[in-house]
Design an enzyme around this catalytic site. Sequence first.
Site, PDB file in Angstrom:
ATOM      1  N   GLY A  50       0.802  -0.958  -0.142  1.00 24.88           N
ATOM      2  CA  GLY A  50       0.215   0.432  -0.156  1.00 24.88           C
ATOM      3  C   GLY A  50       0.687   1.331   0.072  1.00 24.88           C
ATOM      4  O   GLY A  50       1.787   0.820  -0.250  1.00 24.88           O
ATOM      5  N   GLU A  51       0.591   2.381   0.583  1.00 28.51           N
ATOM      6  CA  GLU A  51       0.786   3.239   1.026  1.00 28.51           C
ATOM      7  C   GLU A  51       1.709   3.429   2.376  1.00 28.51           C
ATOM      8  O   GLU A  51       1.031   3.616   2.931  1.00 28.51           O
ATOM      9  CB  GLU A  51       0.868   4.112   0.645  1.00 28.51           C
ATOM     10  CG  GLU A  51       0.802   4.878  -1.143  1.00 28.51           C
ATOM     11  CD  GLU A  51       1.906   5.061  -1.714  1.00 28.51           C
ATOM     12  OE1 GLU A  51       1.903   4.491  -2.679  1.00 28.51           O
ATOM     13  OE2 GLU A  51       2.830   5.878  -1.139  1.00 28.51           O
ATOM     14  N   SER A  52       3.269   3.261   2.064  1.00 29.50           N
ATOM     15  CA  SER A  52       3.456   3.041   3.083  1.00 29.50           C
ATOM     16  C   SER A  52       4.178   4.027   4.177  1.00 29.50           C
ATOM     17  O   SER A  52       3.553   4.531   5.481  1.00 29.50           O
ATOM     18  CB  SER A  52       5.752   2.846   3.142  1.00 29.50           C
ATOM     19  OG  SER A  52       5.687   4.428   2.417  1.00 29.50           O
ATOM     20  N   CYS A  82       6.019  -5.047   0.561  1.00 32.07           N
ATOM     21  CA  CYS A  82       6.307  -4.062  -0.424  1.00 32.07           C
ATOM     22  C   CYS A  82       6.387  -3.292   0.214  1.00 32.07           C
ATOM     23  O   CYS A  82       7.156  -2.950   1.515  1.00 32.07           O
ATOM     24  CB  CYS A  82       5.476  -3.740  -1.608  1.00 32.07           C
ATOM     25  SG  CYS A  82       5.810  -1.956  -2.698  1.00 32.07           S
ATOM     26  N   ARG A 109      12.883   3.861  -0.833  1.00 35.41           N
ATOM     27  CA  ARG A 109      11.225   3.310  -1.637  1.00 35.41           C
ATOM     28  C   ARG A 109      11.605   3.381  -2.589  1.00 35.41           C
ATOM     29  O   ARG A 109      12.486   4.198  -2.900  1.00 35.41           O
ATOM     30  CB  ARG A 109      10.605   4.610  -0.550  1.00 35.41           C
ATOM     31  CG  ARG A 109      10.413   4.446   0.727  1.00 35.41           C
ATOM     32  CD  ARG A 109       9.767   5.331   1.834  1.00 35.41           C
ATOM     33  NE  ARG A 109       7.981   5.851   0.687  1.00 35.41           N
ATOM     34  CZ  ARG A 109       7.725   6.769   0.313  1.00 35.41           C
ATOM     35  NH1 ARG A 109       8.536   8.185   1.187  1.00 35.41           N
ATOM     36  NH2 ARG A 109       6.107   6.768   0.398  1.00 35.41           N
ATOM     37  N   ILE A 136       5.447  -3.356  -8.421  1.00 33.81           N
ATOM     38  CA  ILE A 136       5.349  -2.587  -8.381  1.00 33.81           C
ATOM     39  C   ILE A 136       5.809  -1.206  -7.518  1.00 33.81           C
ATOM     40  O   ILE A 136       5.590  -1.144  -5.984  1.00 33.81           O
ATOM     41  CB  ILE A 136       3.873  -2.482  -8.046  1.00 33.81           C
ATOM     42  CG1 ILE A 136       2.866  -3.858  -9.335  1.00 33.81           C
ATOM     43  CG2 ILE A 136       2.422  -1.491  -8.177  1.00 33.81           C
ATOM     44  CD1 ILE A 136       1.618  -4.010  -9.020  1.00 33.81           C
ATOM     45  N   ARG A 137       6.515  -0.363  -8.483  1.00 31.84           N
ATOM     46  CA  ARG A 137       6.464   0.578  -7.404  1.00 31.84           C
ATOM     47  C   ARG A 137       7.751   0.007  -6.293  1.00 31.84           C
ATOM     48  O   ARG A 137       7.583   0.911  -5.022  1.00 31.84           O
ATOM     49  CB  ARG A 137       5.720   1.920  -6.687  1.00 31.84           C
ATOM     50  CG  ARG A 137       4.953   3.091  -7.796  1.00 31.84           C
ATOM     51  CD  ARG A 137       3.930   3.820  -7.717  1.00 31.84           C
ATOM     52  NE  ARG A 137       4.305   5.097  -6.778  1.00 31.84           N
ATOM     53  CZ  ARG A 137       4.353   5.596  -6.908  1.00 31.84           C
ATOM     54  NH1 ARG A 137       5.014   6.304  -7.265  1.00 31.84           N
ATOM     55  NH2 ARG A 137       4.612   6.134  -5.012  1.00 31.84           N
ATOM     56  N   HIS A 171       4.831  -9.000  -4.654  1.00 31.16           N
ATOM     57  CA  HIS A 171       3.363  -8.746  -4.150  1.00 31.16           C
ATOM     58  C   HIS A 171       3.284 -10.148  -4.472  1.00 31.16           C
ATOM     59  O   HIS A 171       2.874 -10.146  -5.427  1.00 31.16           O
ATOM     60  CB  HIS A 171       2.392  -7.582  -4.948  1.00 31.16           C
ATOM     61  CG  HIS A 171       2.857  -6.082  -4.241  1.00 31.16           C
ATOM     62  ND1 HIS A 171       1.885  -5.345  -3.601  1.00 31.16           N
ATOM     63  CD2 HIS A 171       3.434  -5.302  -5.114  1.00 31.16           C
ATOM     64  CE1 HIS A 171       2.682  -4.683  -3.514  1.00 31.16           C
ATOM     65  NE2 HIS A 171       2.690  -4.494  -4.144  1.00 31.16           N
ATOM     66  N   GLU A 173       0.487 -11.705  -3.371  1.00 34.52           N
ATOM     67  CA  GLU A 173      -0.621 -11.810  -2.948  1.00 34.52           C
ATOM     68  C   GLU A 173      -2.058 -11.622  -4.083  1.00 34.52           C
ATOM     69  O   GLU A 173      -2.873 -11.201  -4.064  1.00 34.52           O
ATOM     70  CB  GLU A 173      -1.346 -10.679  -1.697  1.00 34.52           C
ATOM     71  CG  GLU A 173      -1.491  -8.785  -2.409  1.00 34.52           C
ATOM     72  CD  GLU A 173       0.438  -8.795  -1.999  1.00 34.52           C
ATOM     73  OE1 GLU A 173       1.476  -9.121  -2.238  1.00 34.52           O
ATOM     74  OE2 GLU A 173      -0.306  -6.935  -2.531  1.00 34.52           O
TER      75      GLU A 173
END
Lengths: 200, 332
Positions: A50-52, A82, A109, A136-137, A171, A173
């Site tokens: 998600g967004e850390s 991630c 990051r 992903i990013r 990821h 999942e």
Amino acid sequence: MNIGILNIQGDVSEHYYFIKKLGKKYGVSPLLVKNNNDLNNVSGLIIPGGESTVIYNILVKNNMYDNIINLNKNGLYVMGTCAGAIILSEDTSDIRVKGMGLIDIKIKRNAYGRQINSFIENIYIKHIGDFSAVFIRAPEIEEYKNSELLSEYNNKPVFVRNKNVLALTFHPELTGDPSIHEYFIKNILENEAGNNRAKQ
Amino acid sequence: MLDLKTLKFGDELLKRGFAKMTKGGVIMDVTTAEQAKIAENSGAVAVMALERVPADIRKEGGVARMADPLKIKEILDSVSIPVMAKVRIGHLSEAYVLESLGVDMLDESEVLTPADPFYHINKKLYKVPVVCGARTFPEAVRRIFEGAAMIRTKGEAGTGNIVEAMRHIRAVEDGIYILRDLTNDELYKVAENISKTYISLRDLTSGELLGNENKLSYDNVYYDMDYKTINDNIFRVLREIKRMRRLPLVNFAAGGVATPSDAALMMKMGMDGVFVGSGIFKSKNPEKMARAVVEATENYEDYKSIADVSSGLEGMEGLEMENIEKLQDRGN
């Protein structure tokens, strides 16, 4: 036995369904973890992608940040994927997110660039085997000290383990492949079996 | 091992996967790097770069285009969270320009002035994922068929009025519900009905040239695809929705979210997250409003805390739906 999935922000439901699917085989159930109360009822915790920055701030605000550190010192198994790996790290080189220091990695990051640089790569993971990894990013693990290296890509670690802490930069999942979640559950079960033997 | 690298849907997986990372979060409209920083510090999961917020577009009028690349670069450099940007409906070139700037996701948005009166962008041609708005179930299906990686309600941007977002949530939900009991034949019929929208241009042009009784067959209707190919692909989307009993990708609320309670309502209705446009930077204290909306989105059933964070917030002024231009009617 419950496996918790930190339900603050990110791809929570994908992890939830993986644990649910593996539940029958291993006798585990997924539990969405929203607060410290929920944390007391889990044997393992997954911190999803998600967004850390968002996950970090809410963990601190809900007083869960220090609690997870303490629970981990007392045996709680934790897997960070991630953004989750960033939260678990020792050094994020970014004042916006302070790592918990549960695993001795230095992490950067968005190391591979922006979303158009996201990619899928086949990797080999020790104890698990071949795996199609979705980045992903993604962050990059720049250094690790005493942790066990489980997988690398382009000579950089992408999956490391320090006893009861797993950190991976991709990821699992998002794929249909449950083998990493299975590995996480097996680690917890083996540890519990060992503890029970020790008690007897 | 399931080898995803060689699979055709690898790109699709990366695009939809990116959208999944924003779930449970708030995406905020920003027009400057300074606003972007405020949004990031207040807990935004991503920012949306645009030239003017919808309330100002509404007030000032004129053609609304993508934001100035200079502004976008400044925003990209100022924050660590993903940066999205709005592109005009059907503006293929703006989309490529934004992709080249390194924007993380595009929003093919009715808030900007449409560039193409007939068709939306074929989003499969881009590496950058695209989010699109939808008022109804057929509209959502068409956008998914065109390669959208994320769907949002259109709502009615710049009004601070949540009623249209609610209308669109209910309409899409009902479509998903209706699919449940349909046979494959019935489902194909639905696919045909949904595809009909694409032939509007062909009807107009060939009917005018050859007469309505001698119209050309529907080959090359949308990006070299004939009518049958479109039907088959839309049928596939419908089957996926029927199996999953929801849209097969991340679905956000947008258009009219003005208060923390509005955001909580959207989450309660089953949305994966919320976009807030004018609601933040048109309020009295943007930072306080931003934090409050994030809090209400995360804990949308903790009403005591929503009451706390909402106290003393002065939200943007709201507009009634009558007597305003409806931006949501742009795009088919």
